[in-house]
Write a protein that holds these residues in place. Structure first.
Motif, PDB file in Angstrom:
ATOM      1  N   SER A 166       0.825  -1.218   0.000  1.00  0.00           N
ATOM      2  CA  SER A 166       0.000   0.000   0.000  1.00  0.00           C
ATOM      3  C   SER A 166       0.851   1.257   0.000  1.00  0.00           C
ATOM      4  CB  SER A 166      -0.907   0.023   1.239  1.00  0.00           C
ATOM      5  OG  SER A 166      -1.699  -1.122   1.313  1.00  0.00           O
ATOM      6  N   LEU A 167       2.040   1.170   0.600  1.00  0.00           N
ATOM      7  CA  LEU A 167       2.911   2.336   0.679  1.00  0.00           C
ATOM      8  C   LEU A 167       3.425   2.710  -0.701  1.00  0.00           C
ATOM      9  CD1 LEU A 167       3.946   4.208   2.908  1.00  0.00           C
ATOM     10  CD2 LEU A 167       6.039   2.845   2.993  1.00  0.00           C
ATOM     11  N   ARG A 168       3.762   1.699  -1.502  1.00  0.00           N
ATOM     12  CA  ARG A 168       4.220   1.963  -2.868  1.00  0.00           C
ATOM     13  C   ARG A 168       3.085   2.525  -3.721  1.00  0.00           C
ATOM     14  NH1 ARG A 168       4.401   0.219  -7.911  1.00  0.00           N
ATOM     15  NH2 ARG A 168       6.369   0.437  -9.061  1.00  0.00           N
ATOM     16  N   VAL A 169       1.871   1.968  -3.533  1.00  0.00           N
ATOM     17  CA  VAL A 169       0.704   2.471  -4.273  1.00  0.00           C
ATOM     18  C   VAL A 169       0.477   3.942  -3.943  1.00  0.00           C
ATOM     19  CG1 VAL A 169      -1.786   2.247  -4.570  1.00  0.00           C
ATOM     20  CG2 VAL A 169      -0.366   0.202  -4.409  1.00  0.00           C
ATOM     21  N   PHE A 170       0.591   4.289  -2.661  1.00  0.00           N
ATOM     22  CA  PHE A 170       0.417   5.680  -2.239  1.00  0.00           C
ATOM     23  C   PHE A 170       1.444   6.578  -2.918  1.00  0.00           C
ATOM     24  CE2 PHE A 170       1.781   9.139   0.574  1.00  0.00           C
ATOM     25  CZ  PHE A 170       0.586   9.830   0.754  1.00  0.00           C
ATOM     26  N   LEU A 171       2.733   6.166  -2.900  1.00  0.00           N
ATOM     27  CA  LEU A 171       3.791   6.997  -3.485  1.00  0.00           C
ATOM     28  C   LEU A 171       3.632   7.106  -4.996  1.00  0.00           C
ATOM     29  CD1 LEU A 171       6.409   8.603  -3.232  1.00  0.00           C
ATOM     30  CD2 LEU A 171       7.672   6.450  -3.360  1.00  0.00           C
ATOM     31  N   LEU A 172       3.324   5.988  -5.654  1.00  0.00           N
ATOM     32  CA  LEU A 172       3.146   5.997  -7.108  1.00  0.00           C
ATOM     33  C   LEU A 172       2.017   6.939  -7.505  1.00  0.00           C
ATOM     34  CD1 LEU A 172       3.698   4.714  -9.967  1.00  0.00           C
ATOM     35  CD2 LEU A 172       1.897   3.079  -9.396  1.00  0.00           C
ATOM     36  N   SER A 173       0.865   6.811  -6.848  1.00  0.00           N
ATOM     37  CA  SER A 173      -0.297   7.649  -7.178  1.00  0.00           C
ATOM     38  C   SER A 173       0.009   9.120  -6.921  1.00  0.00           C
ATOM     39  CB  SER A 173      -1.508   7.218  -6.348  1.00  0.00           C
ATOM     40  OG  SER A 173      -1.684   5.829  -6.407  1.00  0.00           O
ATOM     41  N   LEU A 174       0.600   9.393  -5.754  1.00  0.00           N
ATOM     42  CA  LEU A 174       0.937  10.767  -5.393  1.00  0.00           C
ATOM     43  C   LEU A 174       1.920  11.369  -6.394  1.00  0.00           C
ATOM     44  CD1 LEU A 174       1.708  12.170  -1.896  1.00  0.00           C
ATOM     45  CD2 LEU A 174       3.414  12.488  -3.678  1.00  0.00           C
ATOM     46  N   ALA A 175       2.957  10.592  -6.748  1.00  0.00           N
ATOM     47  CA  ALA A 175       3.993  11.124  -7.637  1.00  0.00           C
ATOM     48  C   ALA A 175       3.456  11.399  -9.037  1.00  0.00           C
ATOM     49  CB  ALA A 175       5.175  10.156  -7.696  1.00  0.00           C
ATOM     50  N   ILE A 176       2.518  10.564  -9.511  1.00  0.00           N
ATOM     51  CA  ILE A 176       1.934  10.804 -10.837  1.00  0.00           C
ATOM     52  C   ILE A 176       1.110  12.084 -10.828  1.00  0.00           C
ATOM     53  CG2 ILE A 176       0.214   9.964 -12.483  1.00  0.00           C
ATOM     54  CD1 ILE A 176       1.272   7.175 -12.067  1.00  0.00           C
ATOM     55  N   VAL A 177       0.261  12.257  -9.800  1.00  0.00           N
ATOM     56  CA  VAL A 177      -0.513  13.503  -9.684  1.00  0.00           C
ATOM     57  C   VAL A 177       0.431  14.697  -9.565  1.00  0.00           C
ATOM     58  CG1 VAL A 177      -2.164  14.770  -8.261  1.00  0.00           C
ATOM     59  CG2 VAL A 177      -2.483  12.327  -8.637  1.00  0.00           C
ATOM     60  N   ASP A 178       1.481  14.533  -8.771  1.00  0.00           N
ATOM     61  CA  ASP A 178       2.480  15.581  -8.567  1.00  0.00           C
ATOM     62  C   ASP A 178       3.159  15.959  -9.879  1.00  0.00           C
ATOM     63  OD1 ASP A 178       5.227  16.664  -7.890  1.00  0.00           O
ATOM     64  OD2 ASP A 178       4.427  16.467  -5.866  1.00  0.00           O
TER      65      ASP A 178
END
Length: 405
Positions: A166-178
């Motif tokens: 879940s931590l990787r999913v959070f970072l991946l999603s956040l970084a794409i939006v970012d």
């Protein structure tokens, strides 16, 4: 003759097995992360060595058809072209999580979105607060808003593979939006002309891609030309061409039909992941990370308030913004923290988002022409990204040890 055919067949099978093993090796995120960091270190060494002129000449070498406005430098091909393949893979992963994974719950999807928004707003405010009234102070605020998705995921893969997915999913999603936010900033602040016909053309081609996906039409010979045409049109429009990669990933079907072994997205990700990890991202890092700098640049950085604003924006602003945005979404009821995660895990990743690196360096080059404060601003990006990465790595390793204990 039969013996020769058998030997040739055995040789082909052996080569296929070796190729398959190499691909499996490159699909391991830790290996991909190490290759990426190795390419980055090599670029920094070469760019600050007697090979500096050779490196610059190589980066500035122009190839491609001028008739299509694609006579680009090798560095631009790596940044706009090869990195687009990485963004296709990232888009495929994000689409899978949104449709069949953890982010299919709207409240869990809001968590990284809120974190990304906070991670863009707060660093800009921190930078403005530190640099206001100083030379370059009003131009520096966009620099620390970005997170380098490739480098952040590489650090996470190397240091925290035992933490929940879940931590990787959070970072991946956040970084794409970012990154989409950073691309929008570049388009608004630094793009002098955007071609609307090219953008409409890209949207039309993507429309065809989506219709073919829904009709369950198969065949790489159809989709590769459509993907290439989308990339060319987005590049021609004046917007950063990697957005085409995200669009292709998000438009690809992720749910397998009854009786279907795997969906198109899974097959595409399986094929592209080794190419992305073993070729595209390392070459991008090699051409993007070769920043010549001197200790005088670092010295000047500490007396330049604009550079200090960038540094603090990355290290402090990103941490507060991402963690605060995520916490605010949960507190307000809009977001939800996955059961497998602890707030300490999220805090460590919030620090990691301060690795702005190549995206921040690109914005620094656009905001500060060469001969102004560009050297000290770039030094601030490098120092800030390195500081955020090392702090996050230590915190993530601490979380791994705590969970094991």
């Amino acid at each position: 003759m039969v013996s020769l055919r058998r030997k040739a067949r055995r040789l082909r099978l052996r080569r296929k097995a070796v190729t398959s093993e190499v691909a499996r090796f490159l699909r391991t995120e830790q290996i991909g992360g190490l290759i990426l960091l190795g390419a980055t270190a090599l670029a920094l060494i070469v760019a600050n060595s007697p090979l500096q002129d050779w490196y610059q000449t190589l980066s500035d070498t122009v190839i491609g058809p001028s008739a299509l406005h694609l006579n680009l430098t090798l560095a631009t091909w790596a940044e706009d072209g090869l990195l687009a393949i990485f963004f296709v893979v990232a888009g495929l992963e994000l689409k899978r999580e949104l449709v069949v994974g953890e982010l299919r719950n709207p409240r869990q999807a809001m968590l990284p979105i809120a974190g990304a928004l906070g991670g863009m707003i707060v660093p800009a405010l921190v930078c403005l607060a530190v640099a206001w009234g100083a030379p370059g102070g009003k131009d520096a605020w966009p620099v620390p808003v970005a997170t380098d998705i490739a480098f952040a995921l590489a650090v996470l893969a190397i240091t925290a593979r035992d933490l929940p997915p879940s931590l990787r999913v959070f970072l991946l999603s956040l970084a794409i939006v970012d990154d989409l936010g950073a691309i929008l900033l570049i388009a608004v602040l630094f793009t002098s002309h955007i071609s609307i016909p090219a953008l409409l053309g890209a949207a039309a081609v993507m429309g065809v891609y989506i219709v073919l996906q829904r009709m369950r039409i198969k065949g790489w010979w159809i989709y590769i030309p459509l993907a290439l045409l989308t990339w060319v049109l987005v590049h021609e429009s004046g917007i950063h061409a990697t957005i085409a990669g995200v669009a292709i990933g998000l438009a690809t079907r992720v749910k397998p039909d009854p009786g279907e072994h795997e969906a198109t997205a899974e097959l595409l990700e399986h094929r592209l992941q080794p190419i992305s990890a073993g070729i595209c991202v390392p070459l991008f890092a090699f051409f993007a990370a070769g920043i010549p700098f001197t200790f005088s640049d670092i010295g000047v950085m500490f007396s330049d308030r604009a550079a200090l604003g960038v540094l603090l924006g990355l290290v402090v602003g990103k941490t507060i913004g991402v963690f605060g945005g995520a916490a605010l979404s949960v507190k307000s009821g809009l977001g939800r923290l996955p059961e497998s995660l602890h707030w300490h895990d999220l805090a460590a990743v919030a620090v990691l988002t301060g690795c702005g690196f190549t995206v921040s360096l690109l914005i620094a080059e656009l905001a500060f022409p060469e001969g102004t404060q560009q050297g000290s601003i770039k030094a601030a990006v490098l120092v800030g990204s390195l500081t955020a990465s090392l702090l996050a790595a230590a915190l993530l390793r601490g979380r791994v040890r705590t969970r094991r204990g």
